[in-house]
Design an enzyme around this catalytic site. Structure first.
Site, PDB file in Angstrom:
ATOM      1  N   CYS A  16       0.841  -1.210   0.000  1.00  0.00           N
ATOM      2  CA  CYS A  16       0.000   0.000   0.000  1.00  0.00           C
ATOM      3  C   CYS A  16       0.871   1.252   0.000  1.00  0.00           C
ATOM      4  CB  CYS A  16      -0.961  -0.058   1.194  1.00  0.00           C
ATOM      5  SG  CYS A  16      -2.208   1.226   1.165  1.00  0.00           S
ATOM      6  N   HIS A 104      -3.678  -5.052  -0.101  1.00  0.00           N
ATOM      7  CA  HIS A 104      -3.184  -5.619   1.160  1.00  0.00           C
ATOM      8  C   HIS A 104      -3.195  -7.144   1.118  1.00  0.00           C
ATOM      9  CE1 HIS A 104      -2.873  -1.998   3.679  1.00  0.00           C
ATOM     10  NE2 HIS A 104      -3.704  -1.518   2.770  1.00  0.00           N
ATOM     11  N   GLU A 106      -1.943  -9.064   3.255  1.00  0.00           N
ATOM     12  CA  GLU A 106      -1.930  -9.625   4.617  1.00  0.00           C
ATOM     13  C   GLU A 106      -3.328  -9.801   5.201  1.00  0.00           C
ATOM     14  OE1 GLU A 106      -1.443  -6.554   3.800  1.00  0.00           O
ATOM     15  OE2 GLU A 106      -1.944  -5.143   5.394  1.00  0.00           O
ATOM     16  N   GLY A 160      -9.708 -10.020  29.797  1.00  0.00           N
ATOM     17  CA  GLY A 160      -9.623 -10.334  28.373  1.00  0.00           C
ATOM     18  C   GLY A 160      -8.429 -11.233  28.085  1.00  0.00           C
TER      19      GLY A 160
END
Ligand code: XMP
Length: 523
Positions: A16, A104, A106, A160
């Site tokens: 990008c 992108h 990924e 979390g």
């Protein structure tokens, strides 16, 4: 990036902005595109012998997020891929082993992205194929010991995945006498969360629970902007930390703060060299930054993505019920409870209704903060309104998000935005709605099908009911990009029915926006 990298004789893949940077630094030309390209595109291969595209199918789906583009590749480069709006979708100088892709690879939405990255890493760079984050436990624990030295670690846990895995790594690395965990009940947690943390850590007996709800809510009074909310919350965490450290006599140079920050948190906070600030993570506010600069922070997971953190957690033997929890942001319900400065009507526009409540988006490398477009169509699973939403954002200036009306007490034309702040009442309303959504998605099994399911309260309504709920189930791999996913019609009808039974709720909407252009959270 040091320009010297490009003349060092090593392989480089610019993604990008990276492709544009390579172009700029190597004598090509970058210019603003006429149209932004955010979302799905089709990549046509311009050559059949690029090592980067070995085994890659022609005309494949890729994920784009850009407006500027390469107008002329640098000397010695050739174009190896194009899309309908970008003639320079990918470029290469195979001799120098320098490659650029405008899309992108990924992200999961680039169907053959992993093959492209594998070609680069294994064929072009010659990297080791056996990378497994689970095997990094020992190395990470050694890094913790090196960083901490003979000091102790003081840890905020949230219940979390990230903070629990980071905490457990520190416990394993240093032993329980040297690691202290504190859970702060900010008053911004979901229903029953504090009890969950109590139960989870009860066996370890290591976590102390601090009830700070009044402190946080008082500090947030009048705060409406997302960045300000995050800033206040981060600073309140620092205050609690300072108070506890003082109370416990830990101010003797013998402590260091542990955090469960993961890699995406640092990129999207502008923590890497070139990333623009999208959202300042609460782990990166000035008070914390000061501790970082003084070398008083250890972040064992700062190089990992969420799926890798889960793999490390599995290696540590943590229960799947904990590891598979949906991510929940540190600032909690505060950034899911939107506020507004003043009353404003909803405006009729050609494609729907412009709702003048601002939400955060990410378009190219930039963060946007823009109004929302509401369309008057029920989002049945078959309708795939998400595709329409991508087009609507791309063609509508100053909008980064599209929602569909599921149910409202009055027609969209009668809705308005009400001036509002973060109050105990609104947080409680959101908590109640969130609990309903969680209960119904757990019972139906829907929550196991999605990566995260934020529930947002927006100050939009009519008459006495002044708030509406937005449902935002998404699919993702690492939170960097996300897909808005559809919900089974029956479940959506039932959920809306229960939410609309709350008298203060004026309506229920469904977020159709992928990331990009809309971020997962609204703030
Ligand atoms: P966005 O909204 O940036 O979210 O697409 C990506 C992931 O990050 C989480 N998130 C946060 N987590 N503190 C956190 O601990 C924050 O300030 C924060 N903001 C976003 C979000 O829930 C999603 O999983």
């Amino acid at each position: 990036m040091q320009p010297g990298v490009l003349s060092a004789g090593i392989p480089v893949l610019g993604i990008c902005y990276g492709q544009q940077l390579i172009t700029q630094l190597m004598g090509g030309r970058v210019q603003p595109g006429e149209k932004g390209e955010y979302g799905l595109a089709l990549l046509d291969l311009a050559v059949d012998d690029s090592p980067l595209f070995k085994g890659v199918t022609n005309h494949q789906q890729v994920w784009m997020s850009h407006k500027d583009k390469v107008a002329e590749p640098p000397p010695g480069f050739r174009v190896i891929g194009t899309t309908s709006t970008c003639e320079t979708g990918a470029i290469e100088n195979a001799e120098k082993r320098i490659y650029g892709v405008q899309f992108h690879p990924e992200v999961v939405h680039t169907t053959e992205g992993m093959r492209i990255l594998s070609n680069f890493l294994f064929d072009i760079c010659g990297c080791d194929k056996d990378w497994n984050p689970g095997e990094r436990v020992e190395l990470t624990e050694q890094q913790i010991r090196d960083r901490v030295g003979d000091r102790n670690v003081f840890f905020f846990v949230s219940g979390g995945v990230d903070s629990t895995v980071a905490f457990m790594l520190c416990l394993d690395a240093l032993g329980s006498e040297r690691v202290t965990g504190v859970y702060v009940d900010t008053g911004l947690m979901r229903d029953a969360e504090t009890q969950f943390v109590r139960d989870t850590f009860a066996g370890l007996g290591l976590v102390r629970i601090e009830d700070c709800a009044e402190q946080f809510l008082n500090a947030l009074e009048g705060a409406r902007e997302p960045e300000l909310k995050r800033h206040i919350i981060g600073e309140q965490f620092v205050k609690v930390q300072e108070r506890i450290i003082e109370e416990r006599g830990l101010l003797n140079g013998k402590w260091i703060l542990g955090q469960g920050t993961i890699y995406p948190d640092t990129i999207e906070s502008g923590g890497t060299a070139k990333a623009a600030t999208i959202k300042t993570h609460h782990n990166r506010v000035p008070g914390i930054q000061k501790l970082m600069d003084a070398g008083l922070i250890v972040e064992p997971l700062a190089d990992y993505y969420k799926d890798e953190v889960r793999a490390i957690g599995r290696e540590l033997g943590l229960a799947p019920a904990l590891l598979n929890r949906h991510p929940f942001p540190g600032p909690g319900l505060a950034i899911r409870c939107l506020c507004a400065d003043e009353d404003k009507p909803v405006e009729r526009v050609p494609d729907g209704y412009l709702i003048p409540v601002k939400s955060v988006g990410v378009q190219g490398d930039f963060r946007t903060y823009a109004p929302v477009l509401a369309i008057d169509a029920f989002p049945t699973a078959a309708s795939r309104l998400q595709d329409q939403a991508t087009e609507l954002v791309n063609r509508t200036a100053n909008v980064n998000r599209v929602i569909a009306r599921v149910a409202t007490r009055e027609g969209l034309e009668h809705q308005k935005v009400f001036a509002s702040t973060l109050t105990h009442g609104r947080i409680a309303l959101l908590r109640e709605a969130d609990a309903i959504v969680r209960e119904m998605s757990a019972e139906s099994g829907f929550d196991a099908e999605v990566w995260q399911f934020p529930v947002i309260l927006i100050p939009v309504g009519a008459g006495e009911a002044r708030d509406s709920i937005v449902l935002r189930p998404i699919q993702s791999v690492d939170g960097m990009t996300a897909d808005s996913v559809s919900m089974p019609d029956e479940l959506l009808h039932a959920m809306a029915g229960r939410l609309m039974a709350i008298p203060e709720i004026a309506g229920v909407f469904y977020d159709l926006t992928h990331k990009p252009p809309g971020t997962i959270e609204w703030e």
